[in-house]
Design a protein around this motif. Structure first.
Motif, PDB file in Angstrom:
ATOM      1  N   MET A 101       0.847  -1.216   0.000  1.00 37.08           N
ATOM      2  CA  MET A 101       0.000   0.000   0.000  1.00 37.08           C
ATOM      3  C   MET A 101       0.878   1.260   0.000  1.00 37.08           C
ATOM      4  O   MET A 101       0.795   2.081  -0.884  1.00 37.08           O
ATOM      5  N   ILE A 102       1.740   1.345   1.026  1.00 38.34           N
ATOM      6  CA  ILE A 102       2.696   2.454   1.069  1.00 38.34           C
ATOM      7  C   ILE A 102       4.087   1.843   0.914  1.00 38.34           C
ATOM      8  O   ILE A 102       4.458   0.960   1.680  1.00 38.34           O
ATOM      9  N   ARG A 103       4.816   2.293  -0.082  1.00 40.93           N
ATOM     10  CA  ARG A 103       6.126   1.699  -0.305  1.00 40.93           C
ATOM     11  C   ARG A 103       7.171   2.816  -0.454  1.00 40.93           C
ATOM     12  O   ARG A 103       6.988   3.736  -1.257  1.00 40.93           O
ATOM     13  N   LEU A 104       8.219   2.736   0.366  1.00 43.80           N
ATOM     14  CA  LEU A 104       9.312   3.697   0.257  1.00 43.80           C
ATOM     15  C   LEU A 104      10.572   2.950  -0.144  1.00 43.80           C
ATOM     16  O   LEU A 104      10.885   1.911   0.437  1.00 43.80           O
ATOM     17  N   GLU A 105      11.252   3.488  -1.137  1.00 41.83           N
ATOM     18  CA  GLU A 105      12.500   2.841  -1.546  1.00 41.83           C
ATOM     19  C   GLU A 105      13.632   3.859  -1.558  1.00 41.83           C
ATOM     20  O   GLU A 105      13.615   4.814  -2.324  1.00 41.83           O
ATOM     21  N   GLY A 106      14.582   3.662  -0.673  1.00 38.19           N
ATOM     22  CA  GLY A 106      15.757   4.527  -0.597  1.00 38.19           C
ATOM     23  C   GLY A 106      15.421   6.002  -0.472  1.00 38.19           C
ATOM     24  O   GLY A 106      16.012   6.840  -1.135  1.00 38.19           O
ATOM     25  N   VAL A 107      14.470   6.315   0.410  1.00 39.47           N
ATOM     26  CA  VAL A 107      14.036   7.704   0.526  1.00 39.47           C
ATOM     27  C   VAL A 107      14.963   8.493   1.458  1.00 39.47           C
ATOM     28  O   VAL A 107      15.203   8.093   2.598  1.00 39.47           O
ATOM     29  N   SER A 108      15.510   9.591   0.919  1.00 41.76           N
ATOM     30  CA  SER A 108      16.342  10.488   1.714  1.00 41.76           C
ATOM     31  C   SER A 108      15.784  11.894   1.591  1.00 41.76           C
ATOM     32  O   SER A 108      15.234  12.253   0.558  1.00 41.76           O
ATOM     33  N   PHE A 109      15.931  12.644   2.657  1.00 40.37           N
ATOM     34  CA  PHE A 109      15.485  14.034   2.593  1.00 40.37           C
ATOM     35  C   PHE A 109      16.357  14.910   3.472  1.00 40.37           C
ATOM     36  O   PHE A 109      16.715  14.534   4.586  1.00 40.37           O
ATOM     37  N   ARG A 110      16.719  16.072   2.924  1.00 45.92           N
ATOM     38  CA  ARG A 110      17.444  17.052   3.718  1.00 45.92           C
ATOM     39  C   ARG A 110      16.698  18.370   3.656  1.00 45.92           C
ATOM     40  O   ARG A 110      16.387  18.858   2.570  1.00 45.92           O
ATOM     41  N   TYR A 111      16.395  18.932   4.828  1.00 47.57           N
ATOM     42  CA  TYR A 111      15.732  20.234   4.868  1.00 47.57           C
ATOM     43  C   TYR A 111      16.676  21.279   4.310  1.00 47.57           C
ATOM     44  O   TYR A 111      17.894  21.199   4.487  1.00 47.57           O
ATOM     45  N   ARG A 112      16.092  22.258   3.622  1.00 47.60           N
ATOM     46  CA  ARG A 112      16.901  23.324   3.081  1.00 47.60           C
ATOM     47  C   ARG A 112      17.664  23.975   4.237  1.00 47.60           C
ATOM     48  O   ARG A 112      17.107  24.236   5.282  1.00 47.60           O
ATOM     49  N   SER A 113      18.945  24.188   4.025  1.00 43.20           N
ATOM     50  CA  SER A 113      19.847  24.842   4.987  1.00 43.20           C
ATOM     51  C   SER A 113      20.190  23.963   6.197  1.00 43.20           C
ATOM     52  O   SER A 113      20.838  24.427   7.121  1.00 43.20           O
ATOM     53  N   ALA A 114      19.737  22.708   6.223  1.00 46.73           N
ATOM     54  CA  ALA A 114      20.170  21.812   7.300  1.00 46.73           C
ATOM     55  C   ALA A 114      21.416  21.061   6.834  1.00 46.73           C
ATOM     56  O   ALA A 114      21.478  20.643   5.683  1.00 46.73           O
ATOM     57  N   PRO A 115      22.414  20.908   7.723  1.00 45.72           N
ATOM     58  CA  PRO A 115      23.638  20.224   7.305  1.00 45.72           C
ATOM     59  C   PRO A 115      23.447  18.713   7.151  1.00 45.72           C
ATOM     60  O   PRO A 115      23.987  18.110   6.231  1.00 45.72           O
ATOM     61  N   GLU A 116      22.661  18.128   8.062  1.00 46.18           N
ATOM     62  CA  GLU A 116      22.485  16.673   8.053  1.00 46.18           C
ATOM     63  C   GLU A 116      21.145  16.309   7.427  1.00 46.18           C
ATOM     64  O   GLU A 116      20.180  17.036   7.559  1.00 46.18           O
ATOM     65  N   PRO A 117      21.088  15.154   6.750  1.00 45.50           N
ATOM     66  CA  PRO A 117      19.798  14.721   6.225  1.00 45.50           C
ATOM     67  C   PRO A 117      18.866  14.308   7.358  1.00 45.50           C
ATOM     68  O   PRO A 117      19.313  13.767   8.374  1.00 45.50           O
ATOM     69  N   ALA A 118      17.566  14.573   7.197  1.00 46.10           N
ATOM     70  CA  ALA A 118      16.586  14.175   8.203  1.00 46.10           C
ATOM     71  C   ALA A 118      16.168  12.726   7.995  1.00 46.10           C
ATOM     72  O   ALA A 118      15.767  12.042   8.933  1.00 46.10           O
ATOM     73  N   LEU A 119      16.240  12.278   6.742  1.00 45.51           N
ATOM     74  CA  LEU A 119      15.967  10.872   6.426  1.00 45.51           C
ATOM     75  C   LEU A 119      17.097  10.393   5.548  1.00 45.51           C
ATOM     76  O   LEU A 119      17.522  11.106   4.633  1.00 45.51           O
ATOM     77  N   SER A 120      17.633   9.195   5.811  1.00 43.24           N
ATOM     78  CA  SER A 120      18.595   8.683   4.855  1.00 43.24           C
ATOM     79  C   SER A 120      18.306   7.242   4.498  1.00 43.24           C
ATOM     80  O   SER A 120      18.248   6.369   5.364  1.00 43.24           O
ATOM     81  N   GLU A 121      18.076   7.045   3.223  1.00 49.91           N
ATOM     82  CA  GLU A 121      17.914   5.701   2.639  1.00 49.91           C
ATOM     83  C   GLU A 121      16.868   4.879   3.377  1.00 49.91           C
ATOM     84  O   GLU A 121      17.117   3.742   3.769  1.00 49.91           O
ATOM     85  N   VAL A 122      15.683   5.458   3.589  1.00 50.22           N
ATOM     86  CA  VAL A 122      14.633   4.704   4.260  1.00 50.22           C
ATOM     87  C   VAL A 122      13.912   3.824   3.247  1.00 50.22           C
ATOM     88  O   VAL A 122      13.437   4.308   2.226  1.00 50.22           O
ATOM     89  N   THR A 123      13.875   2.547   3.537  1.00 47.30           N
ATOM     90  CA  THR A 123      13.131   1.617   2.704  1.00 47.30           C
ATOM     91  C   THR A 123      12.177   0.844   3.598  1.00 47.30           C
ATOM     92  O   THR A 123      12.612   0.240   4.584  1.00 47.30           O
ATOM     93  N   CYS A 124      10.887   0.919   3.295  1.00 41.91           N
ATOM     94  CA  CYS A 124       9.941   0.104   4.050  1.00 41.91           C
ATOM     95  C   CYS A 124       8.653  -0.049   3.264  1.00 41.91           C
ATOM     96  O   CYS A 124       8.387   0.667   2.312  1.00 41.91           O
ATOM     97  N   HIS A 125       7.874  -1.019   3.669  1.00 44.84           N
ATOM     98  CA  HIS A 125       6.649  -1.317   2.957  1.00 44.84           C
ATOM     99  C   HIS A 125       5.536  -1.555   3.967  1.00 44.84           C
ATOM    100  O   HIS A 125       5.690  -2.343   4.892  1.00 44.84           O
TER     101      HIS A 125
END
Lengths: 571, 263
Positions: free
Chosen positions: A1-25
């Motif tokens: 139903m909900i599938r994430l594959e290698g999801v990464s996200f970095r907020y603008r102006s943040a040094p570190e990513p908030a999500l890195s390589e999240v994979t789940c189903h």
């Protein structure tokens, strides 16, 4: 139903990513609980599921997200509204209509649903949320719990196939919490809905099909509640409090999983544990040794009527002694906050009197009273305004007209007490909620009040922040400050507080030592309150233990020997 | 943010179609700008108060009496001092200036009263629907309704000093939090009082920003602006009462115009 594959996200102006390589189903119809300390990426992950990230919150998103087999790249929340519903923590900001039925209709209207169908959905969703009788009321006049259920009904009216709930109960009182969870259980019986629930407490989402724990933007742990049952240490390391009953089981060397406190008590007895002789008396004696000094605050027949005629307090009398640590418990609207707002003069009594060290508060200015009574509000963001933490903390002492020397001495002292000595020059707004709460406590501390009142000091804090905050408050108490807290967190009251005051409908219905009040479960239930799991197990075994340590310390192995008095009366 | 001026009551004015009430509102504005003399403006105000009484909306005036009074005083005093005239009264105040000032005061207050009656008797959703039926784009109509939602906030902030009991939650909470820390909002001269409000404005402003952000997310997740043809759960329509109200208002407006251009 909900599938994430290698999801990464970095907020603008943040040094570190908030999500890195999240994979789940998440499978169709599955109920998943999402856990993790604050800043672990829980809300960020949720925000990617309906396009809030990257369309309303800017940053760099990578990876693939699909809902019901469709890649959602390029789709905005409004395009996904009939597929992924969202329930937010802040129910105030989700309601914008002038009556309950119109609120529910708002979503379907936007999607162009025919009027007759909207009417059907409004009826169905209001029934599910148990709000039928309130359909013509204004949302603003509802209780917090009702507002959150209205927000739920409004989202369900869009008939989404998946629903994301971002800390839906954090701002609710225990009864509001219970009613919301019940509504969600009814919902799951009615239709196959995929659910993702973010919650800071493992105990709250123990009924999920599966739990996922995030840490630093990664999936750190995933499994069914049964699989994570005995992973208390690993959860702890991730900043998440494990199942309370599991910790008890581990402490007693028992391996099985308990569904509820009745099952736990039965299993503990079956394993040959019994309450040690005289354990209850030992616990009560320890309480007596911590007795406190003379009266600090005297409340006599206090009544408060708001300008619109509502009686918020109806003849309240109580006393707070020097050096005490007291909690006021009760549902929202029972008058707790109204009561403590009288103690520092924000509100003045309609009738009755309050004396501080024998002197009536009547006619005393707020500015003067603030030196003796400090009130820390629930939301630190309602008071933080300075650009540097140091200036924020100095605000109170400066208003008292102290010399700059004295002001900076007090600021250093207060920052030291809350563990922010090195942060004095930082901007308070870059801190986490827990640290902002500490800034608010330091601001009050710097005025050196004898009585410190904290309104919901642990709301919105994660497990570690909560422990830190309560340890801080306990230290202040040991250093001689009289402490009064208003709280919904029953475990906090059980662990730290010596005396509790129970309120309902503007009256004090009962007060006494925490041990005694929590020993009477039905008395608490009547007020919509539930003692924490450990206390319940203790009550069933016949010992008034308030913490896990006390309970374990009161139990001994072996079936022989004289039984404890408490056990006999229980059985 | 959840305080509305709307009064959920039964009245003939409440039952009117929102479009009718929009026309009545515009009509009252036209009548108000026609005149400068206190006489006809006072008559207009009387008509409006009667309208408000029928709509059981006058209770809301109590919430803004301070604003109405301040505007009236400021207008009367400043026009008296600055407007020129030929009949001196005292100092540089002339009879004509004073009359003009009083007229301007009644004019502005009439418009506020008219707007207030409109908001007190018409649901935000009805206004939006009325505007849509009048061919105003939905997004614009909704933005307008959000602006209406802000009215109590703005009035509330302006009146925070006076601690009016009905003002919105955030302002009260922030003021209480800062007063608990010893902030004195009541004493000192005007400059001192203004400065002592800085600790209020920063948290209120930030809170409003965060709230707006939340609102945007919540709105979108409920399908706002989904680009489909919007339907409506609420039903509105013209009835006999609407025709009656519009004809009556038309006659009164015609009378005012006649007075303006003949007398």
């Amino acid at each position: 139903m909900i599938r994430l594959e290698g999801v990464s996200f970095r907020y603008r102006s943040a040094p570190e990513p908030a999500l890195s390589e999240v994979t789940c189903h998440i499978r169709p119809g599955e109920l998943v609980g999402l856990l993790g300390r604050s800043g672990s990426g829980r809300s960020t992950l949720a925000s990617t599921l309906n396009g809030t990230i990257p369309h309303l919150v800017r940053g760099e998103l990578r990876g693939r997200i699909s809902i019901a087999g469709q890649d959602i790249q390029g789709l905005r929340p409004r395009d996904l509204a009939d597929r992924v519903g969202f329930l937010f923590q802040d129910f105030e900001a989700q309601l914008f209509s002038t009556n309950v039925a119109l609120e529910v209709a708002f979503g379907p209207e936007n999607l162009g649903v025919p009027r007759a169908e909207i009417a059907r959905r409004v009826d169905r969703c209001l029934r599910l949320a148990r709000l039928e009788v309130l359909r013509h009321k204004a949302p603003a006049g509802l209780s917090g719990g009702q507002k959150q259920r209205l927000a739920l009904a409004s989202v369900l009216a869009l008939e989404p196939r998946a629903l994301v709930l971002d800390e839906p109960t954090s701002d609710l009182d225990p009864a509001g919490r219970r009613d919301l969870w019940e509504a969600i259980r009814r919902l799951r019986e009615e239709r196959a809905l995929t659910l993702l629930i973010i919650d800071p407490e493992t105990d709250e989402v123990g009924w999920a099909d599966r739990l996922i724990v995030l840490d630093r933007g990664r999936v750190a742990l995933s499994g069914t509640p049964a699989e994570l049952w005995s992973e208390g240490d690993r959860l702890d390391a991730l900043g998440v409090k494990g199942f309370t009953l599991a910790r008890l089981a581990t402490a007693l060397g028992l391996a099985e999983r308990w569904q509820d406190t009745d099952g736990a008590a039965a299993a503990i007895r079956a394993a040959g544990w019994r309450v040690a002789e005289g354990a209850a008396d030992r616990l009560r004696r320890a309480d007596d040794e911590r007795a406190s000094g003379g009266a600090l605050l005297d409340v006599e027949d206090l009544t408060h009527r708001y300008p619109d005629g509502t009686e918020a307090l109806a003849g309240v009398s109580c006393a707070i002694r020097r050096g005490e640590f007291v909690a006021i418990l009760g549902q929202n609207g029972s008058g707790k906050t109204t009561l403590v707002k009288h103690f520092n003069g924000i509100l003045t009594p309609t009738a009755g009197d309050i004396r501080l060290s024998g002197q009536s508060l009547r006619g005393q200015s707020l500015a003067r009273l603030s030196r003796h009574v400090g009130l820390v509000f629930q939301n630190p963001d309602h008071q933080i305004f300075a650009e540097r933490i140091r200036d924020e903390v100095a605000f109170g002492p400066r208003l008292q007209g102290l010399s700059e020397n004295e002001v900076s001495r007090r600021v250093e002292e207060a920052l030291e007490a809350v563990g922010l000595s090195d942060a004095g020059d930082l901007d308070p707004f870059i801190l986490t909620k827990g640290s902002r709460q500490r800034v608010a406590v330091a601001s009050t501390l710097a005025t050196k009040p004898e009585l410190i009142i904290l309104d919901e000091p642990t709301t919105g804090l994660d497990h570690r922040e909560l422990l830190g905050m309560m340890a801080l408050i306990q230290r202040l108490n040991q250093a001689g400050h009289t402490i009064l807290i208003v709280t919904h967190a029953m475990a906090v009251a059980a662990t730290y507080v010596r005396r509790v005051i129970l309120m309902q409908d503007g009256r004090i219905v009962r007060e006494g030592p925490t041990r005694e009040i929590f020993g009477n479960e039905s008395g608490l239930f009547d007020l919509g309150l539930t003692p924490p799991p450990v206390v319940q197990v203790g009550n069933r075994l016949g010992v008034p233990a308030l913490t896990l340590e006390e309970l374990v310390g009161s139990l001994v192995q072996g079936t022989e020997g004289p039984r404890d008095k408490g056990t006999e009366t229980r059985q | 943010m959840n305080l509305f001026l709307y009064l959920d009551r039964e009245s003939p004015v409440h039952r009117l179609d929102p479009r009718t009430k929009i026309f009545l509102l515009l009509g009252s504005f036209v009548a108000a700008v026609l005149f400068f003399q206190p006489g006809p403006l006072l008559a207009l105000l009387a008509v409006l108060l009667l309208y408000g009484a029928v709509g059981r909306a006058l209770g809301n005036l109590r919430r803004v009496w301070f604003l109405l009074l301040s505007i009236a005083l400021i207008s009367t005093v400043s026009w008296s001092v600055f407007a020129r005239g030929s009949t001196p009264l005292v100092w540089r105040v002339t009879w004509e200036g004073l009359r003009y000032g009083i007229g301007a005061a009644i004019k502005i207050d009439s418009m506020i009263v008219s707007g207030l009656i409109f908001l007190s008797t018409t649901r935000t959703e009805e206004i939006v629907l009325g505007l849509i039926r009048l061919r105003v784009p939905y997004q614009a109509a909704f933005a307008f309704s959000l602006a209406i939602r802000m009215v109590p906030t703005i009035i509330g902030t302006a009146l925070a000093i006076r601690m009016v009991p009905t003002i919105i939650g955030t302002v009260v909470t922030v003021a209480e939090a800062q007063r608990s820390r010893g902030l004195d909002l009541e004493s000192g001269g005007p400059v001192q009082r203004l400065r002592s409000h800085v600790p209020l404005l920063v948290p209120i402003f930030l809170h409003t920003l965060r709230n707006t952000d939340q609102l945007a997310k919540a709105l979108e997740s409920r399908g706002f602006g989904a680009g489909r043809e919007r339907t409506s759960y609420l039903e509105i329509g013209f009835h006999v009462a609407d025709a009656f109200a519009l004809i009556l208002a038309g006659l009164i407006l015609a009378m005012f115009i006649a007075i303006r251009f003949t007398g």
